[in-house]
Design a protein around this motif. Sequence first.
Motif, PDB file in Angstrom:
ATOM      1  N   VAL B  22       0.745  -1.244   0.077  1.00  0.00           N
ATOM      2  CA  VAL B  22      -0.162  -0.100   0.012  1.00  0.00           C
ATOM      3  C   VAL B  22       0.728   1.257  -0.163  1.00  0.00           C
ATOM      4  O   VAL B  22       0.329   2.350  -0.597  1.00  0.00           O
ATOM      5  CB  VAL B  22      -1.024  -0.007   1.150  1.00  0.00           C
ATOM      6  N   THR B  23       2.066   1.186   0.927  1.00  0.00           N
ATOM      7  CA  THR B  23       2.704   2.303   0.941  1.00  0.00           C
ATOM      8  C   THR B  23       3.525   2.589  -0.374  1.00  0.00           C
ATOM      9  O   THR B  23       3.458   3.843  -0.882  1.00  0.00           O
ATOM     10  CB  THR B  23       3.871   2.270   1.895  1.00  0.00           C
ATOM     11  N   GLU B  24       3.730   1.555  -1.034  1.00  0.00           N
ATOM     12  CA  GLU B  24       4.469   1.882  -2.352  1.00  0.00           C
ATOM     13  C   GLU B  24       3.681   2.322  -3.375  1.00  0.00           C
ATOM     14  O   GLU B  24       3.951   3.360  -4.030  1.00  0.00           O
ATOM     15  CB  GLU B  24       5.034   0.434  -2.940  1.00  0.00           C
ATOM     16  N   GLU B  25       2.352   1.883  -3.412  1.00  0.00           N
ATOM     17  CA  GLU B  25       1.344   2.425  -4.248  1.00  0.00           C
ATOM     18  C   GLU B  25       1.203   3.862  -4.303  1.00  0.00           C
ATOM     19  O   GLU B  25       0.750   4.678  -5.221  1.00  0.00           O
ATOM     20  CB  GLU B  25       0.094   1.458  -4.528  1.00  0.00           C
ATOM     21  N   ILE B  26       0.803   4.319  -2.981  1.00  0.00           N
ATOM     22  CA  ILE B  26       0.340   5.520  -2.443  1.00  0.00           C
ATOM     23  C   ILE B  26       1.534   6.705  -2.668  1.00  0.00           C
ATOM     24  O   ILE B  26       1.330   7.653  -3.216  1.00  0.00           O
ATOM     25  CB  ILE B  26      -0.179   5.645  -1.213  1.00  0.00           C
ATOM     26  N   GLU B  27       2.886   6.171  -2.385  1.00  0.00           N
ATOM     27  CA  GLU B  27       3.925   7.014  -2.726  1.00  0.00           C
ATOM     28  C   GLU B  27       4.292   7.374  -4.180  1.00  0.00           C
ATOM     29  O   GLU B  27       4.909   8.170  -4.628  1.00  0.00           O
ATOM     30  CB  GLU B  27       5.227   6.283  -2.183  1.00  0.00           C
ATOM     31  N   SER B  28       3.506   6.400  -5.047  1.00  0.00           N
ATOM     32  CA  SER B  28       3.845   6.686  -6.832  1.00  0.00           C
ATOM     33  C   SER B  28       2.767   7.737  -7.052  1.00  0.00           C
ATOM     34  O   SER B  28       2.990   8.234  -8.245  1.00  0.00           O
ATOM     35  CB  SER B  28       3.259   5.276  -7.270  1.00  0.00           C
ATOM     36  N   ILE B  29       1.951   8.243  -6.240  1.00  0.00           N
ATOM     37  CA  ILE B  29       1.164   9.422  -6.536  1.00  0.00           C
ATOM     38  C   ILE B  29       1.878  10.590  -6.490  1.00  0.00           C
ATOM     39  O   ILE B  29       2.809  10.923  -5.562  1.00  0.00           O
ATOM     40  CB  ILE B  29      -0.001   9.489  -5.417  1.00  0.00           C
ATOM     41  N   ALA B  30       1.759  11.304  -7.666  1.00  0.00           N
ATOM     42  CA  ALA B  30       2.757  12.615  -7.845  1.00  0.00           C
ATOM     43  C   ALA B  30       2.404  13.592  -6.617  1.00  0.00           C
ATOM     44  O   ALA B  30       1.333  14.054  -6.453  1.00  0.00           O
ATOM     45  CB  ALA B  30       2.534  13.364  -9.215  1.00  0.00           C
ATOM     46  N   GLY B  31       3.605  14.130  -6.035  1.00  0.00           N
ATOM     47  CA  GLY B  31       3.599  14.973  -4.727  1.00  0.00           C
ATOM     48  C   GLY B  31       3.596  14.396  -3.443  1.00  0.00           C
ATOM     49  O   GLY B  31       3.773  15.001  -2.711  1.00  0.00           O
ATOM     50  N   VAL B  32       3.370  12.900  -3.505  1.00  0.00           N
ATOM     51  CA  VAL B  32       3.509  12.447  -2.043  1.00  0.00           C
ATOM     52  C   VAL B  32       4.898  12.304  -1.537  1.00  0.00           C
ATOM     53  O   VAL B  32       5.655  11.884  -2.285  1.00  0.00           O
ATOM     54  CB  VAL B  32       2.702  11.007  -2.047  1.00  0.00           C
ATOM     55  N   GLU B  33       4.876  12.819  -0.337  1.00  0.00           N
ATOM     56  CA  GLU B  33       6.218  12.756   0.094  1.00  0.00           C
ATOM     57  C   GLU B  33       6.334  11.700   1.284  1.00  0.00           C
ATOM     58  O   GLU B  33       7.329  11.000   1.466  1.00  0.00           O
ATOM     59  CB  GLU B  33       6.421  14.262   0.889  1.00  0.00           C
ATOM     60  N   SER B  34       5.416  11.292   1.879  1.00  0.00           N
ATOM     61  CA  SER B  34       5.316  10.384   2.901  1.00  0.00           C
ATOM     62  C   SER B  34       4.196   9.738   3.044  1.00  0.00           C
ATOM     63  O   SER B  34       3.265  10.198   2.967  1.00  0.00           O
ATOM     64  CB  SER B  34       6.018  10.848   4.344  1.00  0.00           C
ATOM     65  N   VAL B  35       4.159   8.206   3.637  1.00  0.00           N
ATOM     66  CA  VAL B  35       3.028   7.475   4.027  1.00  0.00           C
ATOM     67  C   VAL B  35       3.270   6.876   5.185  1.00  0.00           C
ATOM     68  O   VAL B  35       4.287   6.142   5.315  1.00  0.00           O
ATOM     69  CB  VAL B  35       2.853   6.536   2.876  1.00  0.00           C
ATOM     70  N   ASP B  36       2.332   6.967   6.048  1.00  0.00           N
ATOM     71  CA  ASP B  36       2.818   6.498   7.450  1.00  0.00           C
ATOM     72  C   ASP B  36       1.563   5.494   7.879  1.00  0.00           C
ATOM     73  O   ASP B  36       0.277   6.051   8.059  1.00  0.00           O
ATOM     74  CB  ASP B  36       2.869   7.405   8.571  1.00  0.00           C
TER      75      ASP B  36
END
Lengths: 76, 76
Positions: B22-36
């Motif tokens: 999930v973290t990897e997929e969300i981080e692939s969204i342009a502009g995303v800096e971090s996912v916790d």
Amino acid sequence: MSTTTLTVDIAGMTCGHCVASVTEEIESIAGVESVDVDLNAGGVSTARITSAREITEAQVGEAVAEAGYTLVSNNG
Amino acid sequence: MSTTTLTVDIAGMTCGHCVASVTEEIESIAGVESVDVDLNAGGVSTARITSAREITEAQVGEAVAEAGYTLVSNNG
């Protein structure tokens, strides 16, 4: 060519990612031809390993630990 | 530079592998800096997303679905 089958019980697996990790590690044991995991999420899962030569439960235990899980017992 | 935070609820995650996917997929969204991700195995997990620009719940929903899980709701 004859093949050998070893069945082991593994604790701690919860999803398809866990199955993939365990399968990959067990497949890295020399001689292993196939790994068939029956996932029991939250309980004890079973892995049936077919190999071209004898492999030991200790080898499988190391592979399972490498994937982050625990071998419970050998039932065959 | 200002950042934006979006928190979403995700169902179906059971282990660290799920969190990684999930973290990897969300981080692939342009502009995303971090996912916790706060994993609640077998229940509803929470992901807190920090981004350099506004992202939409729909974008996150697509990323979560891509990883194989379901967005439950947006609570902030």
